[in-house]
Design an enzyme around this catalytic site. Structure first.
Site, PDB file in Angstrom:
ATOM      1  N   CYS A  88     -36.097 -10.744 -10.424  1.00 35.23           N
ATOM      2  CA  CYS A  88     -37.511 -10.439 -11.030  1.00 35.23           C
ATOM      3  C   CYS A  88     -38.374  -9.438  -9.848  1.00 35.23           C
ATOM      4  CB  CYS A  88     -38.250 -11.918 -11.331  1.00 35.23           C
ATOM      5  SG  CYS A  88     -39.889 -11.429 -11.891  1.00 35.23           S
ATOM      6  N   HIS A 133     -34.658 -15.322 -14.697  1.00 40.63           N
ATOM      7  CA  HIS A 133     -34.429 -16.118 -13.579  1.00 40.63           C
ATOM      8  C   HIS A 133     -33.409 -17.228 -13.776  1.00 40.63           C
ATOM      9  CE1 HIS A 133     -38.260 -15.398 -11.218  1.00 40.63           C
ATOM     10  NE2 HIS A 133     -38.493 -14.737 -12.380  1.00 40.63           N
ATOM     11  N   GLU A 152     -32.368 -18.945 -11.467  1.00 42.13           N
ATOM     12  CA  GLU A 152     -32.193 -19.725 -10.584  1.00 42.13           C
ATOM     13  C   GLU A 152     -33.097 -20.986 -11.317  1.00 42.13           C
ATOM     14  OE1 GLU A 152     -34.077 -17.459 -10.469  1.00 42.13           O
ATOM     15  OE2 GLU A 152     -35.845 -17.369  -9.411  1.00 42.13           O
TER      16      GLU A 152
END
Lengths: 85, 231
Positions: free
Chosen positions: B85, B194, B196
């Protein structure tokens, strides 16, 4: 005191969503005479005293390296303006 | 394996990235933008967030941080670098990845669980997936529209540099549905979604099996630990 002015605009061929949103606001206000709005940036670099060649060289380098991204933007103008006293 | 995560002023997802690295079985190392020290890490993550409030251009000021001198140097020497990002925005600002990222074409911030197709598994970050695999990761950004001039786009597609493509909907106007990219060597990868945030059941995207059970992002960090078996 003087000012180095740097103008940066999004590249012509790229969509400018912020400008498009403003054009939408024009339409909603009944303004129909403009068919495109593009939003750019104006940087003012203030200098004590005279603007020297060094200042302009630095401004030129900064305009390319930090203040604009050549992939998405063009530097339109770098010029000296007198600041209002 | 030690994996560093750089925290910038305005980073949001640095802790999540450190946690993802730990859950994948590597040793996370917190790094600071203002230093010139990579602390001997073997790989690097530039995390998501809104560094410097997205002032100037997203990622532009962070891309000129002190530690980025070492990050760029390490990337050129082949260290695996992942930009998520805002980190992806930094990678295009430094020129480590081609193209640029601009405001979403619809002008709005978007936050959704996004379907993706894995397009290239020949990188240290994606070799845990299979080519063509369909996965889901959270996507949340205001400026994720990937753009490049015709020549660059042709090169990106011709050299198979797209790592992830948006599926079902194009959420931000990205050209060719590009969600993520790699560099020539594959060591540097950037993506808007994302990984994560999709690493542990109970805290990931919804799946057909159960709410919030999606862990499709974990393979990204686990990929680093898998050795390439040479033929």
């Amino acid at each position: 005191m003087a000012t180095v002015v740097i103008e940066v605009m999004p590249k012509k061929e790229l969509l400018d969503p912020a400008g498009k949103a403003v054009l939408g606001a024009f339409r909603r206000q009944g303004v129909t005479g403009f068919n495109e709005v593009r939003i750019g940036k104006r940087f003012e670099l203030h200098v004590e005293g005279e603007v020297t060649k060094d200042h302009l060289d630095q401004a030129q380098a900064l305009a390319q390296d930090l203040l604009s991204n050549g992939v998405i933007e063009d530097v339109l103008d770098i010029r000296v303006e007198d600041s209002p006293a | 394996m030690k994996v560093g995560v750089v925290t910038f002023p305005g980073s949001l997802d640095d802790r999540d990235a450190l946690r993802a690295i730990r859950l994948a079985g590597a040793e996370p190392v917190a790094l600071w933008h203002g230093e010139h020290d990579l602390q001997g890490v073997d790989a690097l993550v530039l995390p998501g967030g809104f560094s410097y409030g997205d002032y100037l251009r997203c990622g532009a000021i962070a891309a000129h941080s002190p530690i980025m001198v070492e990050v760029i140097d390490a990337a050129h020497k082949g260290m695996p670098v992942l930009g998520i990002c805002n980190g992806f925005q930094m990678l295009v600002e430094t020129g480590l990845l081609p193209g640029g990222l601009i405001r979403n074409d619809h002008g709005a911030f978007i936050c959704r669980d996004q379907r993706l197709r894995v397009e290239n598994v020949d990188t240290p970050w994606t070799r845990g997936y299979s080519e063509g695999q369909e996965i889901t990761m959270p996507l949340k950004n205001g400026e994720g529209g990937f753009i490049a001039d015709d020549e660059t786009l042709k090169r990106i597609e011709g050299e198979n540099l797209v790592t992830f493509r948006y599926l079902e909907v194009n959420p931000n106007g990205s050209l060719n549905d590009i969600a993520g990219l790699r560099n020539d060597t594959g060591r540097v990868v950037g993506l808007m979604p994302h990984p994560e945030h999709a690493i542990e059941a109970g805290f990931g995207p919804d799946t057909a099996v159960a709410m919030k059970s999606g862990t499709d992002g974990l393979a990204m960090f686990a990929s680093l630990l898998t050795q390439v078996v040479s033929a």
